[in-house]
Design a protein around this motif. Structure first.
Motif, PDB file in Angstrom:
ATOM      1  N   ARG A  47       0.862  -1.337   0.147  1.00  0.00           N
ATOM      2  CA  ARG A  47       0.060  -0.126   0.112  1.00  0.00           C
ATOM      3  C   ARG A  47       0.909   1.403   0.090  1.00  0.00           C
ATOM      4  N   GLY A  48       1.892   1.123   0.664  1.00  0.00           N
ATOM      5  CA  GLY A  48       2.743   2.292   0.979  1.00  0.00           C
ATOM      6  C   GLY A  48       3.598   2.721  -0.399  1.00  0.00           C
ATOM      7  N   LEU A  49       3.761   1.853  -1.389  1.00  0.00           N
ATOM      8  CA  LEU A  49       4.393   2.209  -2.582  1.00  0.00           C
ATOM      9  C   LEU A  49       3.709   3.397  -3.420  1.00  0.00           C
ATOM     10  N   ALA A  50       4.563   4.451  -3.621  1.00  0.00           N
ATOM     11  CA  ALA A  50       4.026   5.594  -4.076  1.00  0.00           C
ATOM     12  C   ALA A  50       3.967   5.566  -5.887  1.00  0.00           C
ATOM     13  N   GLY A  51       3.183   6.295  -6.403  1.00  0.00           N
ATOM     14  CA  GLY A  51       3.135   6.470  -7.753  1.00  0.00           C
ATOM     15  C   GLY A  51       2.144   5.618  -8.393  1.00  0.00           C
ATOM     16  N   ASP A  52       2.301   5.756  -9.775  1.00  0.00           N
ATOM     17  CA  ASP A  52       1.362   5.054 -10.817  1.00  0.00           C
ATOM     18  C   ASP A  52       1.783   3.753 -10.823  1.00  0.00           C
ATOM     19  N   ARG A  53       0.580   3.007 -10.978  1.00  0.00           N
ATOM     20  CA  ARG A  53       0.691   1.262 -11.122  1.00  0.00           C
ATOM     21  C   ARG A  53       0.036   0.832 -12.477  1.00  0.00           C
ATOM     22  N   LEU A  54       0.574  -0.275 -12.867  1.00  0.00           N
ATOM     23  CA  LEU A  54      -0.265  -1.095 -13.910  1.00  0.00           C
ATOM     24  C   LEU A  54      -0.971  -2.084 -13.285  1.00  0.00           C
ATOM     25  N   TYR A  55      -2.142  -2.100 -13.657  1.00  0.00           N
ATOM     26  CA  TYR A  55      -3.161  -2.937 -13.263  1.00  0.00           C
ATOM     27  C   TYR A  55      -3.806  -3.756 -14.363  1.00  0.00           C
ATOM     28  N   VAL A  56      -4.455  -5.220 -14.041  1.00  0.00           N
ATOM     29  CA  VAL A  56      -4.901  -5.691 -15.164  1.00  0.00           C
ATOM     30  C   VAL A  56      -6.278  -6.219 -14.791  1.00  0.00           C
ATOM     31  N   LEU A  57      -7.250  -5.667 -15.798  1.00  0.00           N
ATOM     32  CA  LEU A  57      -8.605  -6.107 -15.172  1.00  0.00           C
ATOM     33  C   LEU A  57      -9.151  -7.470 -15.885  1.00  0.00           C
ATOM     34  N   ARG A  58      -9.540  -8.299 -15.259  1.00  0.00           N
ATOM     35  CA  ARG A  58      -9.432  -9.608 -15.753  1.00  0.00           C
ATOM     36  C   ARG A  58     -10.922 -10.063 -15.151  1.00  0.00           C
ATOM     37  N   ARG A  59     -11.677 -10.639 -16.088  1.00  0.00           N
ATOM     38  CA  ARG A  59     -13.081 -11.196 -15.955  1.00  0.00           C
ATOM     39  C   ARG A  59     -13.120 -12.383 -15.066  1.00  0.00           C
ATOM     40  N   GLU A  60     -14.057 -12.580 -14.140  1.00  0.00           N
ATOM     41  CA  GLU A  60     -14.214 -13.791 -13.383  1.00  0.00           C
ATOM     42  C   GLU A  60     -15.863 -14.382 -13.961  1.00  0.00           C
ATOM     43  N   ILE A  70     -15.132  -8.414 -12.009  1.00  0.00           N
ATOM     44  CA  ILE A  70     -14.028  -7.863 -12.624  1.00  0.00           C
ATOM     45  C   ILE A  70     -13.040  -7.949 -11.526  1.00  0.00           C
ATOM     46  N   ALA A  71     -12.004  -8.947 -11.570  1.00  0.00           N
ATOM     47  CA  ALA A  71     -10.770  -8.846 -10.580  1.00  0.00           C
ATOM     48  C   ALA A  71      -9.769  -7.628 -11.224  1.00  0.00           C
ATOM     49  N   VAL A  72      -9.185  -7.058 -10.157  1.00  0.00           N
ATOM     50  CA  VAL A  72      -8.163  -6.181 -10.429  1.00  0.00           C
ATOM     51  C   VAL A  72      -6.934  -6.835 -10.172  1.00  0.00           C
ATOM     52  N   TYR A  73      -5.935  -7.097 -10.925  1.00  0.00           N
ATOM     53  CA  TYR A  73      -4.591  -7.744 -10.603  1.00  0.00           C
ATOM     54  C   TYR A  73      -3.359  -6.747 -10.708  1.00  0.00           C
ATOM     55  N   ALA A  74      -2.529  -7.050  -9.952  1.00  0.00           N
ATOM     56  CA  ALA A  74      -1.312  -6.317  -9.687  1.00  0.00           C
ATOM     57  C   ALA A  74       0.100  -7.374  -9.755  1.00  0.00           C
ATOM     58  N   GLU A  75       0.973  -7.260 -10.590  1.00  0.00           N
ATOM     59  CA  GLU A  75       1.977  -8.088 -10.500  1.00  0.00           C
ATOM     60  C   GLU A  75       1.753  -9.584 -10.354  1.00  0.00           C
ATOM     61  N   GLY A  76       0.381 -10.004 -11.007  1.00  0.00           N
ATOM     62  CA  GLY A  76       0.266 -11.336 -11.118  1.00  0.00           C
ATOM     63  C   GLY A  76      -0.744 -12.082 -10.103  1.00  0.00           C
ATOM     64  N   VAL A  85     -21.629  -2.541  -9.248  1.00  0.00           N
ATOM     65  CA  VAL A  85     -22.227  -1.722 -10.322  1.00  0.00           C
ATOM     66  C   VAL A  85     -21.510  -1.557 -11.686  1.00  0.00           C
ATOM     67  N   ARG A  86     -20.219  -1.155 -11.435  1.00  0.00           N
ATOM     68  CA  ARG A  86     -19.317  -0.647 -12.568  1.00  0.00           C
ATOM     69  C   ARG A  86     -19.264  -2.098 -13.437  1.00  0.00           C
ATOM     70  N   ALA A  87     -19.134  -3.334 -12.689  1.00  0.00           N
ATOM     71  CA  ALA A  87     -18.479  -4.428 -13.412  1.00  0.00           C
ATOM     72  C   ALA A  87     -19.867  -4.964 -14.352  1.00  0.00           C
TER      73      ALA A  87
END
Length: 135
Positions: A47-60, A70-76, A85-87
């Protein structure tokens, strides 16, 4: 488990991440929203890592609680979910893209433990889907 150890584990398991085949939604107009469920899945150092991140949205689609999940993935690994509602609105469009796509996000700010993901606006995503040609 420390973040650095998770990265080593991904490399050693040969699951190093290659996102080149995924549709890239990072340039679309977007809205920043909270990732749901991070309190159960994300360690404090992450949580403490600052800055932008790359995420992957993956359907379940097989998710028993929410077939539009829709799951949100970070680093696998899964770090949480898009709100129900958004999903529900995004799921059919994401399915047309093969079920996964790249998006931006950010870590927690000083006043929160929540992580944030930039979800493409619905009209922008529809336009992308219409013009998308898989690599």
């Amino acid at each position: 488990m420390p973040i650095w150890w998770e990265r080593v584990r991904h490399l050693l398991s040969m699951s190093a991440l290659d996102h080149s085949a995924l549709p890239d939604l990072r340039e679309l107009a977007s809205t920043r929203v909270r990732v749901k469920g991070t309190q159960y899945r994300v360690h404090d150092p992450e949580r403490g890592l600052a800055g932008d991140r790359l995420y992957v949205l993956r359907r379940e689609p097989g998710n028993r609680r929410d077939p539009s999940a829709i799951a949100v993935y970070a680093e696998g690994r899964s770090i949480g979910y898009v709100s129900t509602v958004r999903a529900e609105r995004m799921a059919p469009l994401l399915d047309q893209l093969g079920g996964a796509a790249l998006v931006n996000g950010v870590g927690a700010d000083a006043d929160s433990i929540r992580l944030w993901v930039d979800l493409p606006e619905e009209d922008a995503l529809r336009g992308f889907v219409r013009s998308y040609e898989p690599v």
